[in-house]
Design an enzyme around this catalytic site. Structure first.
Site, PDB file in Angstrom:
ATOM      1  CD  GLN A   3     -22.712  -0.737  12.729  1.00 41.35           C
ATOM      2  OE1 GLN A   3     -22.984   0.354  12.981  1.00 41.35           O
ATOM      3  NE2 GLN A   3     -23.665  -1.736  11.965  1.00 41.35           N
ATOM      4  CG  ASP A  58     -12.117 -14.896   1.969  1.00 39.79           C
ATOM      5  OD1 ASP A  58     -13.147 -14.775   2.458  1.00 39.79           O
ATOM      6  OD2 ASP A  58     -11.618 -14.885   0.857  1.00 39.79           O
ATOM      7  CG  LEU A  59     -15.602 -14.646   7.602  1.00 38.65           C
ATOM      8  CD1 LEU A  59     -16.701 -13.986   8.199  1.00 38.65           C
ATOM      9  CD2 LEU A  59     -15.110 -15.797   8.617  1.00 38.65           C
ATOM     10  CB  THR A 103     -24.864  -7.077   7.429  1.00 38.33           C
ATOM     11  OG1 THR A 103     -23.796  -6.259   6.811  1.00 38.33           O
ATOM     12  CG2 THR A 103     -24.008  -8.047   8.615  1.00 38.33           C
ATOM     13  CE1 TYR A 135     -21.450  -9.752  19.974  1.00 39.99           C
ATOM     14  CE2 TYR A 135     -19.788 -10.276  18.604  1.00 39.99           C
ATOM     15  CZ  TYR A 135     -19.951 -10.068  19.679  1.00 39.99           C
ATOM     16  OH  TYR A 135     -19.235  -9.678  20.700  1.00 39.99           O
ATOM     17  CB  THR A 144     -29.792 -11.129  12.983  1.00 42.37           C
ATOM     18  OG1 THR A 144     -30.839  -9.969  12.586  1.00 42.37           O
ATOM     19  CG2 THR A 144     -30.335 -12.352  12.268  1.00 42.37           C
ATOM     20  CE1 TYR A 169     -27.649 -10.860   7.939  1.00 42.93           C
ATOM     21  CE2 TYR A 169     -29.562 -10.387   9.083  1.00 42.93           C
ATOM     22  CZ  TYR A 169     -28.342 -10.315   9.343  1.00 42.93           C
ATOM     23  OH  TYR A 169     -27.845  -9.894  10.204  1.00 42.93           O
ATOM     24  CE  LYS A 190     -25.900 -13.381  11.737  1.00 39.87           C
ATOM     25  NZ  LYS A 190     -24.450 -13.373  11.932  1.00 39.87           N
ATOM     26  CD1 TRP A 198     -33.577  -3.724  14.066  1.00 38.00           C
ATOM     27  CD2 TRP A 198     -34.638  -1.898  14.465  1.00 38.00           C
ATOM     28  NE1 TRP A 198     -35.004  -3.594  13.715  1.00 38.00           N
ATOM     29  CE2 TRP A 198     -35.595  -2.430  13.815  1.00 38.00           C
ATOM     30  CE3 TRP A 198     -35.021  -0.258  14.733  1.00 38.00           C
ATOM     31  CZ2 TRP A 198     -36.781  -2.080  13.568  1.00 38.00           C
ATOM     32  CZ3 TRP A 198     -36.238   0.167  14.558  1.00 38.00           C
ATOM     33  CH2 TRP A 198     -37.229  -0.527  14.011  1.00 38.00           C
TER      34      TRP A 198
END
Length: 297
Positions: free
Chosen positions: A11, A38-39, A64, A101, A103, A127, A131, A152
Site C-alpha cells: 500500500q 527477495d528480502l 507486517t 519505514y 513503526t 514485530y 523493526k 496505523w
C-alpha cells in the site's frame, strides 16, 4: 536520480511508485520482479542493488503480520532486521542513500503524551523488536538515511483496517471494536507524498544529500483516536456519502481484554511529528480529514 524502490504493490510502495516518479527514474523490485529482490535472501539483495546502481534506495517492504510474527519471529527478523542492514551496507558500496519505514510499535505504549524520536524505545512484541533492530542496523553503517516511523497505515489497496471494516460492515450486523488503544491512522498516499517532498528537499546534483537532517523522523497524520473511533468515522462518512447501505453493521466498543491476540499491542502509540515540521516544514492533516480525502478519492 535513479531510485531503487524495494516493494512494488504494497500500500505504501504502490503510492511511492507514483510520487517518486517526478524525482527520477524509479525501478521497483520485489521477489516477483526481474531481477529478483527477495528480502529473505541476502545474496539477491546485494545482487539487485549492485545491478541497478541507484543513487537512492527506498525500502517500502516489510514483514507486517504482527500476530503471526510471534510464531515466525525468525522470518520477521530476517526481513525486518537483517535485510535493512544489508541494504545499508550495499548503499554505502554503490554510493547511495537509504530511506526506510519503521513503526510506532518500537515504543512500549505506556505513555500519555506523543512519543518523540528521542524517547526510549521498548517494543512489546516480536514485530516491534524486529523493526527496531532494522533501524539500529541501518544507523550502525553510517549510510545517509531517513528512517520514517509511521503508524496505523491504511489505503485503497492491500490489507488494512479501512478495507476490512468496509467489507465487514456490509457483511455483519454487529462489529465489536477495541476502544482502549490509541494512535493516529495514516493514509499511505500521504506517507508517499511526504517522502517525495523530503527527497526533493534533500537532493543535490541528482544525488541524495540529507546532510545534518538525516536520521529518524515520525511521519503520521495529526490527532489521535482509538480503533473504535476510527471505525465509527469510517462508517459515518461512508454512510453519509453512499458508500455503505443503511443496513451497515452497528459498532460496539470493547476493551482489549475482550479481544485477545497473540501479540501485545501498545495501549498508546501516538507519535509527535514536531521534528518533521521543524526540519522540513511538513505537517500531515488530521487523521479524520485524511480519511475523508481517501474515501472521497
Amino acid at each position: 536520480m535513479k531510485i531503487l524502490l524495494i516493494g512494488r504493490d504494497g500500500q505504501v510502495a504502490w503510492e511511492l511508485r507514483r510520487s517518486l516518479a517526478c524525482l527520477g527514474k524509479v525501478i521497483a523490485l520485489d521477489r516477483r520482479s526481474a531481477p529478483v529482490l527477495d528480502l529473505t535472501d541476502p545474496d539477491s539483495i546485494r545482487t539487485a542493488i549492485r545491478q541497478v546502481q541507484p543513487q537512492l534506495i527506498v525500502n517500502a517492504a516489510a514483514y507486517t503480520a504482527v500476530d503471526k510474527a510471534e510464531q515466525e519471529s525468525d522470518l520477521a527478523w530476517r526481513i525486518n532486521a537483517v535485510a535493512p542492514g544489508i541494504m545499508a551496507e550495499e548503499a554505502l558500496t554503490v554510493g547511495a542513500g537509504l530511506i526506510h519505514y519503521s513503526t510506532d510499535y518500537v515504543f512500549p505504549g505506556d505513555g500519555e503524551t506523543p512519543y518523540r524520536e528521542s524517547h526510549p524505545t521498548g517494543p512489546q512484541n516480536a514485530y516491534g523488536r524486529s523493526k527496531l533492530a532494522g533501524e539500529q542496523a541501518i544507523q550502525q553503517t553510517g549510510v545517509h538515511h531517513f528512517i520514517l516511523r509511521t503508524a496505523w497505515v491504511y489505503g485503497r489497496r492491500g490489507q488494512n483496517f479501512l478495507l476490512t471494516m468496509l467489507r465487514l460492515m456490509r457483511e455483519r450486523e454487529l462489529l465489536r471494536i477495541v476502544d482502549d488503544q490509541r494512535g493516529a491512522p495514516t493514509w499511505s498516499r500521504l506517507i508517499a507524498e511526504a517522502t517525495a517532498l523530503m527527497v526533493a528537499r534533500s537532493g543535490e546534483n541528482g544525488r541524495f544529500e540529507p546532510g545534518d537532517r538525516q536520521g529518524i523522523y515520525h511521519l503520521t497524520c495529526g490527532g489521535q483516536t482509538s480503533w473504535y473511533g476510527f471505525a465509527c468515522r469510517i462508517r459515518d462518512y461512508s454512510h453519509e456519502n453512499g458508500l455503505l447501505p443503511e443496513s451497515a453493521a452497528r459498532l460496539e466498543p470493547i476493551p482489549s481484554s475482550d479481544y485477545p491476540t497473540p501479540a501485545s499491542r501498545p495501549a498508546f502509540s501516538v507519535l509527535s511529528n514536531e521534528k518533521l515540521f521543524q526540519h522540513f516544514g511538513l505537517q500531515l492533516p488530521a487523521w479524520d480529514q485524511a480519511l475523508e480525502l481517501c474515501l472521497s478519492d
